[in-house]
Design an enzyme around this catalytic site. Sequence first.
Site, PDB file in Angstrom:
ATOM      1  N   ALA A 143       0.843  -1.211   0.000  1.00  0.00           N
ATOM      2  CA  ALA A 143       0.000   0.000   0.000  1.00  0.00           C
ATOM      3  C   ALA A 143       0.873   1.254   0.000  1.00  0.00           C
ATOM      4  CB  ALA A 143      -0.932  -0.010   1.207  1.00  0.00           C
ATOM      5  N   GLY A 144       1.921   1.228   0.822  1.00  0.00           N
ATOM      6  CA  GLY A 144       2.828   2.380   0.873  1.00  0.00           C
ATOM      7  C   GLY A 144       3.557   2.577  -0.449  1.00  0.00           C
ATOM      8  N   ASP A 145       3.915   1.485  -1.106  1.00  0.00           N
ATOM      9  CA  ASP A 145       4.598   1.593  -2.402  1.00  0.00           C
ATOM     10  C   ASP A 145       3.654   2.162  -3.457  1.00  0.00           C
ATOM     11  OD1 ASP A 145       6.803   0.353  -1.217  1.00  0.00           O
ATOM     12  OD2 ASP A 145       6.065  -1.644  -1.743  1.00  0.00           O
TER      13      ASP A 145
HETATM   14  O1  RIB Z   1       6.459  -2.984   0.567  1.00  0.00           O
HETATM   15  C1  RIB Z   1       6.123  -4.310   0.274  1.00  0.00           C
HETATM   16  C2  RIB Z   1       7.325  -5.046  -0.235  1.00  0.00           C
HETATM   17  O2  RIB Z   1       8.270  -5.135   0.808  1.00  0.00           O
HETATM   18  C3  RIB Z   1       7.085  -6.466  -0.655  1.00  0.00           C
HETATM   19  O3  RIB Z   1       6.689  -6.577  -2.002  1.00  0.00           O
HETATM   20  C4  RIB Z   1       8.403  -7.146  -0.334  1.00  0.00           C
HETATM   21  O4  RIB Z   1       9.085  -7.600  -1.455  1.00  0.00           O
HETATM   22  C5  RIB Z   1       9.209  -6.124   0.450  1.00  0.00           C
HETATM   23  O5  RIB Z   1      10.149  -5.505  -0.335  1.00  0.00           O
END
Ligand code: RIB
Length: 309
Positions: free
Chosen positions: A251-253
Amino acid sequence: MRSGVVVVGSLNMDFVVRTGHLPVAGETVLGHAFRTIPGGKGANQAVSAAKLAAGRMPVKMIGRVGLDAYGDRLKAGLAGAGVDVSAVGASRTQPTGVAFITVDQEGANQIVVAPGANADIQPGDAEAIRRVFRGAGVALFQLETPLEVVAAAMRIAREEGLLTILDPAPACPLPDGFLKDVDIVTPNETEAAALAGVGAEDPLECARRIASLGAGTVILKLGANGCFALSDGEGFHVPGFAVEAVDTTAAGDTFNGALAVALAEGTELREALRFANAAAAISVTREGAQPSVPTRAELDAFLSTHSAL
Ligand code: RIB
């Protein structure tokens, strides 16, 4: 005119198991089906930026995988989402990074990362990185690649005139001055506590402490509650959206990729944060990291039918 987003960061294959509850130390829990799902904070942010840019600007990824099937699958997935992977190199000595992820019934997770090839990017690669940055508008960074590489790449991005956004995840001690080349830093609550130290529960105080470390604008990611921003000395809350969370992974990504695209399109900060909150909200209604990122059409439809809390 500058255009596009460049992501410097990790690519992981996520090994995902859902369980009734997350195990405590020493506990064994039985899980459900095991899946491998493309992830990695850097790659997730690149997929978010590319799906939300929807071809309106280039999105490029700088990173490293191993010479193995997971690396091939990750690169193919990124390319399929519209990410330029020509600057994703291959390590001759390390396997592709992997992450072991447990997700409980409420969608909360625990993640352990084995960095593999992500740790094999060298500070000496920085000058090659400069060529990728040239002409782009926004650069995204996280902390799953070596800190000295991130620091060097952020300095070069600044020199090349890009807006720099750092997701300080996973939380780890940062050297003094690490945030000096950061225009926008986007910690979640755990990472904000690690940066601000004890006694900074109030968002404004917390953001002020983080700003004092050198970052220009501070965005505290508050999960379902949206985010709190401190920009040009003004603090403000941007509410989140009510959704049924299935899996909060990435979600943060998704938020960071969306924020980068909105800012690259020239959207003002408050509206860019609403856009990013909505993208993150959609992502938690779906399982997995990269498959949970919405398309631009899905996000536009969501924004036209949903009001923030
Ligand atoms: O932010 C989620 C991610 O954190 C996952 O996809 C995992 O690979 C880690 O990097």
